[in-house]
Enzyme design. Structure first.
Site: not given
Length: 797
Positions: A56-57, A248-249, A279, A638
């Site tokens: 994503k980043t 983002d997010e 998330q 993670r």
DNA sequence: TAACACTTGTTTTTT
DNA sequence: ACAAGTGTTA
């Protein structure tokens, strides 16, 4: 205006040469098809649903780099992240792709940081001076407490934290005090909740903030919305400037944030939001998962991209996490998969106590590091609440394992730092009531609550700030005795002196003045207790940080770095933002929340017990439970290589040991992805809940130990001996934990050197469960039992 | 007014 | 366990 055409041109240009590999599109070759498609689409709204670990980043970074490479000026791009850290990291990655200079002029940061900057510039339109200060949570709560007191309300009925939560919720839904007071539904709700005056507290709170020329965190967003709503010319300006918006997010944005994005993007619809509904973990803070679920209805022509390949984790981890999240009902359909190696299965370890949980984890880390040739920084321990960190700290320290804790009280929330910063706040913005109250008698200068109370009521009566009353006591009829009057005058001239220097000398210089002249340094240096020493070190660290701030900014070309510059930067910083030394090889300890967006080779998710994870607070509502499940999902994902989940049968909490039950979430993981030893331990639950894992023998022993106590719960293991530091407790956990070489070889008659107990002779060894324990007669510490699985010692002879 | 002892509630997560 | 709040004394 020109930029509009510009973007259109870029897009057609790119789509024409999609399949060519020339230098123009070279950066795209680092992406997979789905990622590339998301990067290339830049002529309309897009929603990128990015599964955990799916890059994503990377998409965001490349998308920005791509826009820049095509020639879009950086200051036309608005890029909003969730944390300062994320912004910083993205910026430096973009700098690597397109160069430092362009990266620096991007508008990239958190919602709060970016719109604080805009409000400083435009705030006068809505009645704020550019030097407004920002209240953190503690400041807000203090103010609310004062208001509750002023209104003579019962502070048990009106608890400040709850009230603050309600106000925050209202603000994030863009309900102003006036709207609140006019909303019969809300009033009715408050009446039922026995808080009928809530609207008035809100009203007063907002007035006091305004009088103090201050904003709280939520205000930064709410006033931005109000600014844009009431001043179309200003909105127009930023609509023109921000030709492309990236967020983002997005699953963690609240209504207020969503509406800011919408207001700006409505002009051109060039907005790209990235997120993962699975998330979404911040609804307690007003985040609304509907923002992402309904994004398409706001921008009907939205193009949706799904990133489903996970590059981070092994197949086992991805599959295990998928099997968990499948239990949730509300989600966007997606199929996250991994083509990495299958990898190790999840390990689930139950321990007798929280203390033992710490030891088991510490031991496993020590062992894995050697076995796998990894470094300590490849390991993370993730927990639900900050309070759990302590036990792992102790365990790691015991084994000499270096660690780094994130979260908890941040540097800027320490009392001594807040005190110093409050001086800064008062100097920059003398109206700031909280800052005023904090420093007027710090260091103690004989101005007590009574005097401050008089100033406050006079200020309220005349509708001015406390500072103004202090500056003209006679004018505002301040009735105090001569001694107090003198002390007030001294304080007043102290601050006035700083105010005069505020706009001429640098932040660093004025900070030194403040420390010296206020008496802080005198007080700090004369306190030679360990805590006092650490306090003066912290203050020194703050001063050093300021020096660095000033000099780096000067290197970047800014000339005079004033206190106000430093303050506006620092008000929105959190602990997560303290620069971590990349080289440091340390185990990471943090809450699952703060681990979002990070990854580690080896992850330990600890404290997986009912009422802790899921937290007892969240369990009542289904939505809350689903959020907890997503939180666990975040924790599992993670991990790159291995994931260990632990729980304890008893846990020390609020000064008491309570028995605990394994979390339902652990059971929800498909056992196909869990190691077989683990399954034996927890899966035969259904038959008899009291009879799981531990076996009857063990429980009976525990019961014997707790005999004589009122044991209302199934086990009440009071003050386990291990609390005192002796490793003598029952244990048969961690079936996977092999004995160390030392422990295997140990025989009766050996002389050993123990880490803490010193020298001793082994008198007998016996088998307990699948472990061995040694009875040792120590020279100085006396008779001890050592559990060989844990004991740290060397055999001397 | 300040320092101290004693009592009370409290804990979910954070920009 | 711990911090914050309350009350008592100098």
């Amino acid at each position: 205006m020109r930029a509009v055409f510009f973007i259109k041109k870029i897009c057609t240009f790119v789509s024409m040469q999609k399949n060519e590999t020339n230098s123009e599109t070279s950066i795209l070759t680092n992406l997979n098809d789905a990622q590339r498609a998301a990067v290339e689409f830049c002529d309309g709204p897009s929603l990128v649903i990015a599964g955990a670990g799916s890059g994503k980043t990377r998409v965001l970074t490349y998308k920005i780099a791509y826009l820049l490479e095509q020639g879009l000026p950086p200051y036309y791009i608005l890029s909003l992240t969730f944390t300062n850290k994320a912004a910083r990291e993205m910026k430096s990655r973009i700098a690597e792709l397109v160069g430092e200079k362009k990266a620096r002029s991007l508008w990239m940061g958190t919602f709060h940081a970016i719109f604080a900057r805009i409000l400083r510039k435009e705030g006068e339109a809505i009645g704020f001076k550019p030097n407004f200060t920002i209240f953190d949570t503690a400041d807000s709560r203090n103010l609310i407490k004062l208001i509750i007191k002023d209104m003579k309300l019962d502070d048990k009925q009106y608890r400040q934290n709850a009230i603050h939560g309600q106000i925050s919720k209202a603000k994030n839904s863009l309900i102003t005090p006036a709207m609140y007071a006019a909303n019969s539904e809300l009033l009715e709700y408050d009446r039922r909740a026995r808080q009928p005056q809530l609207f008035e507290i809100y009203q007063r709170y907002q007035n006091r903030l305004r009088a103090a020329n201050s904003m709280d965190f939520d205000d930064l967003l709410m006033y931005t919305n109000i600014l844009f709503r009431d001043h179309k010319d200003i909105l127009e300006k930023y609509r023109n400037q921000f030709q492309y918006i990236l967020v983002d997010e997005y699953q963690d944005t609240n209504f207020s944030q969503h509406l800011i994005v919408k207001q700006i993007a409505d002009a051109h619809h060039r907005v790209c939001v990235v997120g993962d509904d699975a998330q979404s973990i911040y609804s307690f803070r007003g985040a609304n998962i509907d923002n992402i679920l309904n994004f398409k209805s706001n921008f009907p022509e939205t193009k949706v991209f799904k990133l489903e390949q996970n590059y981070r984790s092994t197949q086992n981890i991805v599959n295990a996490a998928n099997s968990l999240i499948r239990q949730n009902t509300e989600q966007i359909e997606k199929d996250v998969f991994s083509e990495n190696e299958v990898g190790d299965k999840l390990e689930i370890l139950g321990t007798f106590s929280d203390f033992e949980e710490g030891l088991v984890v510490a031991n496993k880390i020590a062992r894995m590091r050697l076995e796998r040739h990894d470094t300590y920084s490849d390991f993370a321990i993730l927990y639900r609440t900050n309070a759990q960190s302590r036990i792992f700290e102790d365990a790691l320290r015991k084994k000499n394992i270096p660690y780094r804790i994130y979260g908890g009280k941040s540097f800027y929330q320490r009392k001594e730092i807040k005190d110093v910063i409050s001086y800064f706040r008062l100097i920059v913005n003398p109206s700031d009531e909280e800052a005023f109250r904090r420093v007027i008698n710090y260091p103690t200068r004989g101005i007590g609550n009574v005097t401050v109370g008089k100033i406050a009521s006079s200020a309220e009566l005349h509708n001015v700030s406390l500072w103004e009353v202090l500056s003209s006591p006679i004018e505002y009829n301040l009735e105090i005795n001569a001694g107090a009057r003198n002390r007030l005058a001294t304080f007043q001239s102290l601050i006035s002196g700083f105010i005069e220097q505020r706009d001429t000398i640098s932040a660093y210089e004025i900070a030194q003045e403040v420390i010296k002249k206020s008496g802080i340094s005198h007080e700090a240096y004369s306190d030679l207790t360990p805590e006092g020493l650490s306090r003066s070190q912290n203050i020194q660290e703050l001063i050093n940080a300021m020096e660095e701030f000033v000099s780096t900014r000067q290197e970047e070309g800014d000339e005079n770095i004033l206190l106000t510059d430093f303050l506006s930067e620092v008000s929105l910083l959190t602990d997560q933002d303290t620069e971590d030394d990349e080289e440091a090889q340390k185990v990471t300890l943090m809450t699952v929340h703060s681990a979002k967006g990070l990854e580690f080779n080896h992850v330990f998710v600890v404290g997986m017990e009912e009422d802790l994870f899921p937290s007892s607070m969240a369990k009542s509502e289904n939505r809350g439970l689903e959020e907890e499940r997503r939180l666990f999902y975040v924790a599992l994902t993670r991990a790159r290589k291995t994931c260990t989940v632990t729980y304890a049968k008893s846990r020390f909490k609020n000064g008491q040991t309570n028995s605990a039950k394994i979390s339902r979430f652990v059971m929800e993981i498909d056992q196909a992805y869990v190691s077989e030893e683990s399954i034996l331990n927890y899966s035969n639950k259904g038959t008899s809940s009291a009879d799981d894992f531990w076996g009857t023998m063990r429980q009976q022993r525990v019961k014997r130990e707790s005999l004589g106590r009122a044991a209302t719960k199934d086990i009440a293991p009071q003050r386990a001996p291990e609390r005192r530091g002796n490793i003598v407790s029952v244990n048969n956990a961690a079936p996977s934990m092999p004995l160390s070489q030392e422990a295997k070889e140990l025989q009766v008659g050996n002389i050993i050197e123990h880490e803490r107990f010193g020298r001793g002779e082994v008198t007998s060894i016996e088998l307990s469960g699948n472990d061995r324990r040694a009875f040792v007669e120590f020279e100085s510490a006396g008779k001890k039992q050592l559990l060989l699985k844990f004991a740290k010692f060397n055999i001397i002879e």
